[in-house]
Design an enzyme around this catalytic site. Structure first.
Site, mmCIF file in Angstrom:
data_model
loop_
_atom_site.group_PDB
_atom_site.id
_atom_site.type_symbol
_atom_site.label_atom_id
_atom_site.label_comp_id
_atom_site.label_asym_id
_atom_site.label_seq_id
_atom_site.Cartn_x
_atom_site.Cartn_y
_atom_site.Cartn_z
ATOM 1 N N LEU A 142 -4.973 -34.607 -25.309
ATOM 2 C CA LEU A 142 -3.810 -34.287 -24.491
ATOM 3 C C LEU A 142 -2.737 -33.759 -25.431
ATOM 4 C CD1 LEU A 142 -3.455 -37.413 -22.136
ATOM 5 C CD2 LEU A 142 -4.295 -35.148 -21.502
ATOM 6 N N ASP A 143 -1.908 -32.830 -24.943
ATOM 7 C CA ASP A 143 -0.785 -32.361 -25.749
ATOM 8 C C ASP A 143 0.117 -33.535 -26.112
ATOM 9 O OD1 ASP A 143 -1.713 -29.793 -25.435
ATOM 10 O OD2 ASP A 143 -0.247 -29.236 -23.901
ATOM 11 N N LYS A 144 0.837 -33.404 -27.207
ATOM 12 C CA LYS A 144 1.706 -34.483 -27.685
ATOM 13 C C LYS A 144 2.669 -34.965 -26.606
ATOM 14 C CE LYS A 144 5.126 -35.580 -31.273
ATOM 15 N NZ LYS A 144 5.855 -35.073 -32.471
ATOM 16 N N THR A 146 2.427 -34.605 -23.355
ATOM 17 C CA THR A 146 1.781 -34.945 -22.085
ATOM 18 C C THR A 146 1.320 -36.397 -22.144
ATOM 19 O OG1 THR A 146 0.989 -32.667 -21.829
ATOM 20 C CG2 THR A 146 -0.090 -34.358 -20.496
#
Length: 347
Positions: A142-144, A146
């Site tokens: 997951l993106d940082k 998110t």
């Protein structure tokens, strides 16, 4: 130094990345050396040149060049996870069995990071070994910024099964977001391809994914097909909406780029939506003049997957992070207002 070795990939090692397989077989190797062997063509699979990320198949022959003896290269020492960080990551666990761990990843905590720091999920997972000898393995990212459901596999075989399921789209992931404006139609599918554009500046802040019209994907170097389904659940006048999204493909920044492309960037997404997001041109924008948080409003709400051992279908749900929960409270929304499957009409 050892001599040249020819090793056969065993059945239980199938679908592993070459670099991870090598580090397990030869603990004295580090990633830099593996990449160098690949670049020079010293490391080969079935006689062909390979990359560190090449996935192995049962029965393949791996040529390994002469290697330094064990102990001649300093072993990588695992950095100790502080008591506070261990408590933090353990409190994130929302599902655990013998094969799988799921956490509700906090917004702002990276999934992976550089070798010189461990304050990311991969580093903190040392504290998630519990009664096992090895730390659990990441099977997706997951993106940082998110938050939400993130799966880790507790065994190598479970990691192989879950990774294959992700690649073959045998899992379902539903995200919740707050976006600028109101997407119409309320239920739809976005099919823009994605291609990476280079960044600039000391932090590479310009690097982002650029949308490509479906008809141009095949003729655009580096572009990949991408599909996102979305459902507009509730709205605040014409200012902002609660949207559910399901990525049918899994490209970098796919949801963020796709929503921005159709004119409804995710609230708090400075990279794709602009930090102001003044979508109505009156200075208020999706954030209603600062009434809600500036943090990214993107959350991996649920993940449904087939258990790697017993084959039962597991559904894991992650509570909203604090900043999004406050937004829901501000707008009078509650999680139970959402349908279990907002995309049923598209199936």
């Amino acid at each position: 130094m050892s001599g040249v070795q020819i090793l056969t990939v065993a059945a239980e090692d199938a679908d592993q990345r070459l670099d991870r397989w090598l580090r397990r077989m030869f603990p004295q190797l580090n990633q830099i050396r593996i990449e160098k062997m690949c670049r020079k063509g010293e490391l080969r699979v079935d006689g062909g040149r390979v990359k560190p990320a090449t996935r192995l198949a049962e029965g393949q022959q791996v040529r390994v060049p002469p290697l330094p003896a064990p102990g001649s290269i300093p072993a990588r020492v695992a950095t100790r996870v502080s008591d506070a960080d261990a408590k933090l990551i353990r409190n994130c666990v929302i599902y655990k069995d013998d094969e799988v761990i799921a956490i509700n990843k906090p917004a702002g905590l990276a999934t992976q990071g550089g070798s010189k720091q461990t304050r990311h999920v991969d580093g903190l997972s040392e504290a998630l070994k519990f009664d096992y000898d090895e730390k659990p393995r990441l099977v997706h990212r997951l993106d940082k910024d998110t938050s939400g459901v993130l799966l880790l596999a507790r065994t190598r075989l479970a990691a192989q099964a879950l990774t294959a399921a992700m690649r073959h789209k045998d899992t379902r992931k539903i995200y919740w977001a707050v976006v600028a404006g109101v997407p119409t139609p309320y239920l739809g599918e976005i099919k823009y391809g994605l291609v990476k554009a280079g960044g600039h500046g000391s932090r590479g802040e310009g690097e982002k994914m650029v949308c490509v019209h479906p008809r141009d994907v095949a003729s655009t170097p580096g572009a990949k097909r991408a599909i996102t389904q979305y459902a507009t659940l509730y709205r605040v006048a014409s200012r902002a909406s609660w949207v559910a999204m399901e990525p049918i493909t899994g490209r970098t920044h796919q949801l963020r780029a796709h929503m921005a492309e159709i004119g409804h960037p995710i609230v708090g997404d400075g990279k794709y939506g602009g930090s102001g997001q003044e979508n109505l041109g009156d200075g208020w924008g999706a954030k209603l003049g600062g009434v809600i948080s500036n943090k990214l409003h993107l959350h991996a709400r649920t993940m449904q997957f087939e258990h790697p051992t017993n084959k039962k279908v597991i559904t894991v749900t992650a509570d909203l992070p604090e900043h999004m929960a406050l937004t829901w409270e501000t707008f009078g929304w509650t999680p139970d207002l959402a349908a279990d499957d907002p995309f049923e009409e598209l199936r």
